[in-house]
Motif scaffolding. Structure first.
Motif, PDB file in Angstrom:
ATOM      1  N   GLU A   1       0.791  -1.753  -0.527  1.00 55.49           N
ATOM      2  CA  GLU A   1       0.208   0.126   0.072  1.00 55.49           C
ATOM      3  C   GLU A   1       0.512   1.208  -0.116  1.00 55.49           C
ATOM      4  N   ASP A   2       1.817   1.151   0.682  1.00 55.23           N
ATOM      5  CA  ASP A   2       2.932   2.126   0.464  1.00 55.23           C
ATOM      6  C   ASP A   2       3.324   2.654  -0.779  1.00 55.23           C
ATOM      7  N   GLN A   3       3.396   1.915  -1.182  1.00 54.74           N
ATOM      8  CA  GLN A   3       3.711   1.924  -2.332  1.00 54.74           C
ATOM      9  C   GLN A   3       3.560   2.350  -4.079  1.00 54.74           C
TER      10      GLN A   3
ATOM     11  N   ALA B   1      -1.809 -18.736  -1.277  1.00 56.21           N
ATOM     12  CA  ALA B   1      -2.048 -18.741  -2.980  1.00 56.21           C
ATOM     13  C   ALA B   1      -2.278 -17.560  -3.938  1.00 56.21           C
ATOM     14  N   PHE B   2      -3.281 -16.148  -2.747  1.00 55.17           N
ATOM     15  CA  PHE B   2      -3.253 -14.829  -3.441  1.00 55.17           C
ATOM     16  C   PHE B   2      -2.626 -14.308  -2.848  1.00 55.17           C
ATOM     17  N   PHE B   3      -1.593 -14.441  -2.701  1.00 49.82           N
ATOM     18  CA  PHE B   3      -0.041 -13.588  -1.864  1.00 49.82           C
ATOM     19  C   PHE B   3       0.572 -13.678  -3.346  1.00 49.82           C
ATOM     20  N   GLN B   4       0.854 -14.977  -3.589  1.00 53.35           N
ATOM     21  CA  GLN B   4       2.006 -15.367  -5.049  1.00 53.35           C
ATOM     22  C   GLN B   4       0.607 -14.959  -6.567  1.00 53.35           C
ATOM     23  N   THR B   5      -0.344 -14.235  -6.577  1.00 55.33           N
ATOM     24  CA  THR B   5      -1.363 -14.352  -7.895  1.00 55.33           C
ATOM     25  C   THR B   5      -0.676 -12.874  -7.338  1.00 55.33           C
ATOM     26  N   VAL B   6      -0.844 -12.088  -6.521  1.00 52.44           N
ATOM     27  CA  VAL B   6      -0.765 -10.791  -5.927  1.00 52.44           C
ATOM     28  C   VAL B   6       0.572 -10.137  -6.619  1.00 52.44           C
ATOM     29  N   PHE B   7       1.852 -10.909  -6.228  1.00 50.65           N
ATOM     30  CA  PHE B   7       2.843 -10.298  -7.012  1.00 50.65           C
ATOM     31  C   PHE B   7       3.378 -10.988  -8.542  1.00 50.65           C
ATOM     32  N   THR B   8       2.459 -11.602  -8.658  1.00 49.26           N
ATOM     33  CA  THR B   8       2.768 -11.758 -10.402  1.00 49.26           C
ATOM     34  C   THR B   8       2.598 -10.956 -10.701  1.00 49.26           C
ATOM     35  N   PHE B   9       1.393  -9.817 -10.537  1.00 44.10           N
ATOM     36  CA  PHE B   9       0.976  -8.913 -11.399  1.00 44.10           C
ATOM     37  C   PHE B   9       1.678  -7.276 -10.971  1.00 44.10           C
TER      38      PHE B   9
ATOM     39  N   HIS C   1       3.503  -4.840 -10.752  1.00 44.37           N
ATOM     40  CA  HIS C   1       4.544  -4.763 -11.894  1.00 44.37           C
ATOM     41  C   HIS C   1       6.389  -4.677 -11.046  1.00 44.37           C
ATOM     42  N   GLN C   2       6.355  -3.522 -10.263  1.00 46.42           N
ATOM     43  CA  GLN C   2       7.551  -3.057  -9.758  1.00 46.42           C
ATOM     44  C   GLN C   2       7.844  -3.554  -8.617  1.00 46.42           C
ATOM     45  N   GLY C   3       6.964  -4.579  -8.079  1.00 46.46           N
ATOM     46  CA  GLY C   3       7.260  -5.460  -6.592  1.00 46.46           C
ATOM     47  C   GLY C   3       8.167  -6.857  -6.835  1.00 46.46           C
ATOM     48  N   PHE C   4       9.390  -6.723  -7.300  1.00 45.82           N
ATOM     49  CA  PHE C   4      10.152  -7.973  -7.980  1.00 45.82           C
ATOM     50  C   PHE C   4      11.527  -8.077  -6.776  1.00 45.82           C
ATOM     51  N   GLU C   5      11.927  -7.317  -5.970  1.00 51.68           N
ATOM     52  CA  GLU C   5      12.342  -7.631  -4.857  1.00 51.68           C
ATOM     53  C   GLU C   5      11.784  -7.936  -3.528  1.00 51.68           C
ATOM     54  N   LEU C   6      10.437  -7.146  -2.968  1.00 45.81           N
ATOM     55  CA  LEU C   6       9.285  -7.629  -2.393  1.00 45.81           C
ATOM     56  C   LEU C   6       9.238  -9.234  -2.480  1.00 45.81           C
TER      57      LEU C   6
END
Length: 757
Positions: free
Chosen positions: A98-100, A202-210, A212-217
């Motif tokens: 949310e901060d980002q 599983a939801f979190f994995q989906t969130v990080f898949t999409f 765009h700028q959260g690769f490091e996280l």
């Protein structure tokens, strides 16, 4: 304390406390249901309301962070702690996103929404339906019971028998429904831990898949995700094992419920209808009360409780029983009645009515009343053993034979120890191997027996022993460190407890743990990790004597103990605990200054045979001295506490005590004389024959075992090797020394060279 386990035996008592426990479980499921509904609603907001993304996300994170799973029992495993903490971790991840302002919620319907809704409808919904059935059967049973009990005893016998049969059928149906409902409640309480968390993962994995700028996280999250998956899998595996044991217990209780009726050896419990007399013309009324009779004090506690009034408990009344006599139907037109004479109010007789003929006999037997038709004879449940397995030389030979065969022929077999053999073959092989006349078969070369039959036979042998390999007596001690403390303190405590096992038990356990470590080393091929082996061997190697749901809930901690034994088998079975324990510094040679201080002190009354070592000796730093202390021990590893050289500590020098004979101090001379008397160097006659120098009568002593070898440097010292057992051990007046007897000779022993038994 979390939720109380619901014992199946309580379904038959149906006590007020039991109903309160059920209410707590129901409230927790209602809370979970509300939580899932709220989470589902929040998820829809995240998908459909992009303009209010920040608000919806914070609400969702808040829901996750505030919810906490309740657990059954008095402690949680590390995996369960991680699962409980996972919701807070998820909340933190959402706040970072949310901060980002870079969060993208897509495709969460299949990964999160549907599984949660499915769990809520199928699991929580089924529990709700079971609850309605249970309440309906409760109402039906107690209404029919009161109707039966109010029936006149003067009716014809066929009518009475028919009425009894109808109520008995309703009672059985009610108890069957009670068992099913209790089992369902506890199953859902355990299941929700992974059925709720896995969709979120599983939801979190989906969130990080999409994202765009959260690769490091996402990379940071990946490590935690893998650890949590292991936690979930471990919890699931333990759940499966626990569920099997719970169903087995429920099956046994369902087959012979009367054998589980008595829940306590010191008291008897159940419902009784108590006659309450009123002034004319109102007659009398019968009030249902839950009664507990304490046998030793002969006190009957009665509490009013009506299942149909919302389950409210009334005040408790207690009376002291003087006598109990069966009341016949000639005297009162009601069956199953007893007259209880109480001492609290002389001359007062309390009339009570039990629920059935069997219940009638039960209360007569419990209260010591008279029953012309014979007293109620209780039964004790015992597991029948078809095979007489013993922990003897034949059994040890079989264990070695089986381990050698498994490691030679099937160490890489997938599901080793999980895949079971044919029961008839397993029984046949075990009978063959524990028979001294036919146990010379080399299983490593014999192709008649496949590997899965050998592994199943080894497990059956261990389960068939009269006592578990890790003993009933040490069960609670082994479980305690698994429920808390650091990994190092757990290891230290278990290390010490293993060396409290009987020698043959420790030998077989060591062989088995070394073998299981070898199996785990090949887990890439056989898929049997340390955690999997813990699940398989936890209930096999250790179990409590009581057969209850609460005991079964400790299965997960049994698995943890076995995992520690496997992972650290070399250290646990290779080193004697205490040799590397911290704080075992040797007593240094005493200086003249210390001696002079000792000489100036008043001479204490000293009795080496009756003195309590726990009050005289300083507290031992040995972590093995007490299992409770061991479980809360230092966070340092045992290996880091050993001395660099590995040599035994230096003995204390008692030469100053000998030198004190040349001093002018009478106190020092008396001290030397007392010490020498107890070390065997001097003897002194006494008119009482059994008194020491200070006139205190002697008694029995304690025992100790040598953990280091020692060569005597003076005639008053004892020489000994590792493992020597000393008797009549008592503290010496010389600091750092004990006095004891070895092979008929008395003398001084360095205190830190021995371990008290």
């Amino acid at each position: 304390m979390g939720l109380h386990p619901l014992e199946f035996s309580e379904c038959y008592l149906d006590s007020p406390v039991f109903r309160e426990k059920i209410k707590a479980h129901e409230a927790e499921l209602d809370k979970t249901n509300r939580f899932i509904k709220e989470l589902y609603k929040d998820g829809k907001n995240l998908i459909n309301a992009t303009k209010q993304l920040a608000l919806a996300q914070r609400k969702f994170a808040q829901s996750l962070g505030e919810f906490q799973f309740e657990y059954i029992g008095d402690a949680k495993t590390d995996d369960e702690r991680c699962i409980d903490e996972s919701l807070q971790e998820f909340s933190n991840f959402l706040k970072n996103l949310e901060d980002q302002r870079e969060l993208m919620m897509r495709n969460i319907t299949e990964t999160l929404m549907k599984p949660l809704e499915k769990f809520r409808k199928e699991q929580l919904g089924s529990a709700k339906a079971e609850r309605k059935k249970y309440e309906k059967e409760t109402e039906k049973y107690y209404s029919s019971l009161e109707k039966l009990l109010n029936m006149s005893a003067k009716k014809k016998e066929p009518q009475l028998q028919e009425a009894d049969s109808q109520v008995e059928t309703i009672r059985q149906h009610f108890q069957e429904e009670s068992l099913d409902y209790v089992c369902k409640l506890q199953e859902i309480q355990e299941r929700k831990k992974f059925d709720c968390v896995e969709p979120m993962l599983a939801f979190f994995q989906t969130v990080f898949t999409f994202y765009h700028q959260g690769f490091e996280l996402a990379n940071d999250f990946n490590h935690y995700k893998k650890a949590l998956q292991i936690n979930i899998q471990n919890t699931r595996s333990r759940f499966e094992g626990t569920r099997v044991e719970v169903f087995e217990l429920m099956k046994r209780i369902r087959e012979v419920p009367q054998e589980y009726r008595q829940t306590s050896p010191i008291s008897s419990e159940g419902y009784l209808y108590v006659q309450e007399k009123r002034p004319p013309p109102f007659g009398s009324s019968w009030v249902k009360r839950y009664c507990t009779f304490v046998k030793e004090q002969k006190i009957l506690h009665m509490v009013t409780f009506d299942h149909r009034s919302g389950g409210k408990m009334g005040e408790t009344e207690s009376v002291t029983l003087k006598s109990c006599v069966r009341k016949t139907t000639d005297m009162l037109d009601r069956r199953f009645c007893l007259d209880i004479e109480i001492t609290d109010r002389p001359g007062t007789v309390l009339t009570v009515q039990s629920l059935s003929e069997d219940d009638h006999k039960f209360w007569i037997h419990a209260m010591g009343g008279k029953e012309p038709a014979g007293q109620y004879l209780g039964k004790t449940y015992s597991k029948e053993r078809g095979i007489d397995a013993q922990l003897d030389d034949v059994g040890l030979s079989f264990v070695k034979n089986a381990i050698n065969a498994i490691e030679t022929r099937g160490i890489n077999d997938q599901g080793l120890y999980r895949v079971v053999g044919v029961s008839s073959k397993v029984q046949k092989l075990l009978s063959l191997m524990i028979d001294e006349k036919s146990n010379d078969v080399d299983l490593s070369t014999c192709e008649d027996w496949d590997v899965k039959t050998i592994t199943s036979t080894l497990k059956l042998y261990l389960r068939s022993l009269p006592e578990p390999l890790m003993t009933y007596g040490l069960y609670k001690d082994f479980i305690a460190p698994a429920k808390g403390g650091s990994p190092e303190s757990r290891s230290q405590a278990i290390h010490c407890l293993v060396h409290k096992l009987p020698e043959k038990n420790r030998l077989v356990l060591g062989l088995l743990m070394k073998h299981l470590a070898t199996v785990a080393a090949h887990s890439k091929l056989n898929l049997m990790t340390v955690a999997n082996l813990g699940v398989v061997f936890g209930p096999t190697l250790m179990r409590p004597q009581e057969d209850t749901v609460a005991a079964i809930m400790d299965l997960k901690f049994q698995n943890i103990v076995v995992e520690i034994l496997i992972e650290q088998h070399e250290k646990i079975f290779g080193d004697v605990p205490g040799a590397s324990s911290p704080g075992l510094s040797a007593p240094t040679r005493q200086s003249k200054k210390l001696l002079s201080v000792r000489q100036n002190r008043p001479l204490a009354v000293y009795n080496p045979k009756t003195v309590d070592l726990q009050t005289v000796l300083p507290t031992s730093p040995d972590v093995c001295s007490n299992s409770d202390e061991a479980s809360l021990g230092s966070n340092e590893s045992v290996s880091s506490q050993s001395t660099a050289s590995g040599t035994p500590p230096e003995k204390a020098n008692h030469a100053p005590l000998l030198a004190s004979l040349s001093t002018d101090s009478p106190g020092a001379c008396i001290a030397v004389a007392a010490s020498w008397l107890n070390s065997g160097a001097l003897t002194k006659a006494s008119s009482d024959g059994d008194k020491t120098v200070d006139g205190v009568t002697g008694g029995g002593g304690k025992r100790a075992m040598a953990v280091y070898p020692c060569e005597a440097e003076h005639e008053s010292e004892l020489s000994f090797q590792v493992g020597a057992i000393f008797s009549a051990v008592a503290p010496s007046r010389e600091p750092g020394w004990l006095e004891g007897e070895l092979e008929g000779k008395k003398g001084l022993i360095p205190e830190n060279y021995v371990e008290m038994l």
